[in-house]
Design an enzyme around this catalytic site. Structure first.
Site, mmCIF file in Angstrom:
data_model
loop_
_atom_site.group_PDB
_atom_site.id
_atom_site.type_symbol
_atom_site.label_atom_id
_atom_site.label_comp_id
_atom_site.label_asym_id
_atom_site.label_seq_id
_atom_site.Cartn_x
_atom_site.Cartn_y
_atom_site.Cartn_z
ATOM 1 N N LYS A 29 32.661 34.074 -38.479
ATOM 2 C CA LYS A 29 32.026 32.768 -38.276
ATOM 3 C C LYS A 29 32.554 32.085 -36.978
ATOM 4 C CE LYS A 29 30.741 29.140 -40.998
ATOM 5 N NZ LYS A 29 30.095 29.460 -42.633
HETATM 6 P P1 NAD Z 1 23.812 20.839 -43.210
HETATM 7 O O1 NAD Z 1 23.890 20.528 -41.991
HETATM 8 O O2 NAD Z 1 22.175 21.086 -43.762
HETATM 9 O O3 NAD Z 1 23.977 19.606 -44.325
HETATM 10 C C1 NAD Z 1 25.469 18.847 -43.727
HETATM 11 C C2 NAD Z 1 25.337 17.756 -44.849
HETATM 12 O O4 NAD Z 1 26.707 17.245 -44.885
HETATM 13 C C3 NAD Z 1 24.496 16.668 -44.328
HETATM 14 O O5 NAD Z 1 23.786 15.938 -45.514
HETATM 15 C C4 NAD Z 1 25.490 15.634 -43.814
HETATM 16 O O6 NAD Z 1 25.000 14.241 -43.657
HETATM 17 C C5 NAD Z 1 26.853 15.896 -44.659
HETATM 18 N N1 NAD Z 1 27.833 15.339 -44.222
HETATM 19 C C6 NAD Z 1 28.136 15.538 -42.921
HETATM 20 N N2 NAD Z 1 29.234 14.937 -42.586
HETATM 21 C C7 NAD Z 1 29.796 14.113 -43.821
HETATM 22 C C8 NAD Z 1 30.629 13.189 -44.294
HETATM 23 N N3 NAD Z 1 31.725 12.938 -43.427
HETATM 24 N N4 NAD Z 1 30.762 12.723 -45.611
HETATM 25 C C9 NAD Z 1 29.556 13.172 -46.272
HETATM 26 N N5 NAD Z 1 28.750 14.063 -45.819
HETATM 27 C C10 NAD Z 1 28.560 14.362 -44.787
HETATM 28 O O7 NAD Z 1 24.812 22.016 -43.758
HETATM 29 P P2 NAD Z 1 24.459 23.139 -44.859
HETATM 30 O O8 NAD Z 1 24.167 24.254 -44.440
HETATM 31 O O9 NAD Z 1 24.015 22.286 -45.864
HETATM 32 O O10 NAD Z 1 26.139 23.062 -45.136
HETATM 33 C C11 NAD Z 1 27.026 22.356 -46.104
HETATM 34 C C12 NAD Z 1 28.085 23.226 -46.558
HETATM 35 O O11 NAD Z 1 27.670 24.255 -47.232
HETATM 36 C C13 NAD Z 1 29.053 23.469 -45.335
HETATM 37 O O12 NAD Z 1 30.644 23.701 -45.895
HETATM 38 C C14 NAD Z 1 28.651 24.961 -45.185
HETATM 39 O O13 NAD Z 1 29.844 25.502 -44.644
HETATM 40 C C15 NAD Z 1 28.120 25.375 -46.672
HETATM 41 N N6 NAD Z 1 27.355 26.603 -46.730
HETATM 42 C C16 NAD Z 1 26.027 26.542 -46.180
HETATM 43 C C17 NAD Z 1 25.329 27.634 -46.191
HETATM 44 C C18 NAD Z 1 24.135 27.905 -45.773
HETATM 45 O O14 NAD Z 1 23.219 28.720 -45.975
HETATM 46 N N7 NAD Z 1 23.454 26.755 -45.001
HETATM 47 C C19 NAD Z 1 25.918 28.839 -47.125
HETATM 48 C C20 NAD Z 1 27.237 28.779 -47.647
HETATM 49 C C21 NAD Z 1 27.925 27.741 -47.538
#
Ligand code: NAD
Length: 439
Positions: free
Chosen positions: A129
């Site tokens: 990561k």
């Molecule tokens: P993203 O940037 O597309 O979205 C993040 C979301 O979280 C946004 O809607 C943002 O407004 C919200 N957010 C941020 N701070 C916040 C807070 N304090 N309170 C409430 N909401 C808040 O990111 P993503 O890719 O959707 O990732 C989200 C989670 O999923 C992370 O934990 C990431 O590690 C995990 N994840 C992502 C992927 C992927 O393929 N993108 C894969 C596995 C896991």
């Protein structure tokens, strides 16, 4: 004299080799949570437990200075990380996060959860990561590009299509991956599409990758719901985080007949008893950058989100959101962890004692890395599959992996998280044992 062999390695004595201070369990951040999760799985590892110390130490931790010229003529320095937790099963694999709260503890934990996740769905990767401690919303596009390129150059010594393959995570996207791929390719002298996944389709990206994590969340959610007799049609769902993961999962559940009653993101918390108009909300987020100000919903106080009456809660934002205090308030029958590490170990215990089923991150959000694996395979073979094939293969892998974890959970009477760790850690430590220690 003791003689080690792959079949009978000498038991490792850790007593004289305490963990480095930044690795120990008193670390209250995400890494400390991860170590507690490992401690819970060790009693279930049988003879492989002798290798468990491997899981408690990242293989490689790189901290880099990322200096760039800002638009106003000043020079700014950002702190960047790339951590390779374990590469016994294959190259490191895991996303890159741009966020003002990124810490080494967080990146280490995220890299370790990647090791577990990749082994749980049995893709041939270790875990890694990366991240930069920055609020990217405060950068111009030019500053963002320069920061991404300098960071890629700095970590270029340890990444590569056969070494470690970054992907998008919070606040990173296809464009960032395109810049990373181009920078790495410029530095190495040939186009290396396989150095990152989650790229634009026109640059060797895979169809279906953008939706893959949300689709995986939906797939395992439906499987688990069937096991506990919960109908998706009409189910009430609350989603925290409406980005790549939460937005797609919310859309798929809504298409499946569920009602998305509450959504929270960094810009606000909204509620609609009849179910939010998800396509309209996605459009609003695309235009405004968040759910705040969406006209077809009521606004809620931030903390009240955790009291929402729902059947399924999907944390899909950041880690450590469900603390013990919040776990006592949650009304859902099932929590599907779209985010990585959203539930603390203490909260996990409370949810379990309240008979709320938790589908852990290490299986629930593995859809993204599964299609990243497809992307990497397609890049190597320069032969691209259609979206139907990708989605069908994704669903097959997710269902198969979830069924195996479900069975272990029932057989050994452990939570789904511990069951996923059992399946995954056995795979990781088995390869550790087969490969042996060098020299
Ligand atoms: P993203 O940037 O597309 O979205 C993040 C979301 O979280 C946004 O809607 C943002 O407004 C919200 N957010 C941020 N701070 C916040 C807070 N304090 N309170 C409430 N909401 C808040 O990111 P993503 O890719 O959707 O990732 C989200 C989670 O999923 C992370 O934990 C990431 O590690 C995990 N994840 C992502 C992927 C992927 O393929 N993108 C894969 C596995 C896991």
């Amino acid at each position: 004299m003791s003689q080690a062999s792959a079949a009978n390695p000498v038991a490792i004595d850790h007593g004289n080799h305490p963990l480095p201070s930044y690795l120990d369990a008193s670390n209250l951040g995400p890494w400390g949570n991860y170590l507690q999760q490992v401690d819970r799985v060790i009693p279930h590892l049988g003879s492989l437990a002798r290798w468990a110390e491997t899981l408690k130490r990242p293989k490689r931790v790189l901290i880099v200075d990322v200096p760039i010229h800002m638009d106003d003529g000043t020079v700014a320095h950002f702190e960047g990380y790339r951590v390779q937790h374990n590469v016994s099963r294959g190259p490191g694999k895991g996303g890159v996060r741009f966020h003002q709260d990124v810490t080494l503890s967080e990146v280490m934990a995220l890299s370790a959860w990647m090791s577990v996740k990749n082994a749980a769905v049995n893709v041939p990767y270790g875990g890694a990561k990366g991240g930069i401690r920055v609020d990217p919303k405060k950068l111009s596009r030019g500053e963002l590009e320069r920061m991404t390129r300098r960071y890629t150059s700095e970590i270029g010594i340890i990444i590569g299509p056969n070494k470690d393959i970054p992907a998008p995570d919070v606040n990173t996207n296809e464009q960032i991956m395109a810049w990373m791929m181009d920078t790495y390719s410029m530095n190495t002298g040939s186009t290396a599409t396989g150095v990152v996944t989650g790229k634009p389709v026109d640059l060797g990206g895979s169809l279906g990758r953008r939706e893959a994590t949300g689709r995986g969340v939906y797939t395992v959610g439906c499987e688990a719901a069937a096991h506990i007799g919960l109908q998706i049609k009409g189910a009430r769902i609350a989603v925290q985080g409406f980005g790549n993961v939460g937005g797609v999962a919310g859309k798929l559940f809504a298409e499946g007949g569920a009602r998305i009653v509450a959504v929270q993101d960094h810009s606000g918390t909204i509620y609609q008893e009849a179910g939010l108009d998800v396509p309209a909300l996605l459009q609003h987020v695309a235009e405004q950058g968040g759910v705040g100000g969406f006209s077809k919903a009521e606004t809620m106080a931030t903390d009240s989100f955790w009291d929402v009456d729902c059947d399924i809660l999907i944390p899909a934002a950041l880690e450590q959101q469900i603390t013990a205090a919040k776990a006592s308030r949650i009304k859902a029958r099932m929590v599907i962890e779209g985010a990585n590490g959203p539930t603390t170990p203490a909260a996990d215990d409370i949810l379990q004692s309240r008979n709320i089923l938790v589908l852990p991150d290490v299986i629930a959000n593995a859809g993204g890395v599964t299609v990243s694996y497809f992307e990497w395979v397609q890049d190597f073979s320069s032969f691209f599959w259609d979206e139907e094939e990708i989605n069908a293969r994704l669903v097959k892998i997710m269902k198969h992996a979830f069924a195996a974890v479900w069975d272990v959970s029932k057989d050994q009477k452990v939570s789904l998280r511990t069951a996923t760790f059992i399946v995954a850690c056995k795979r990781i430590l088995h390869t550790r044992e087969l490969r042996g220690l060098y020299p």
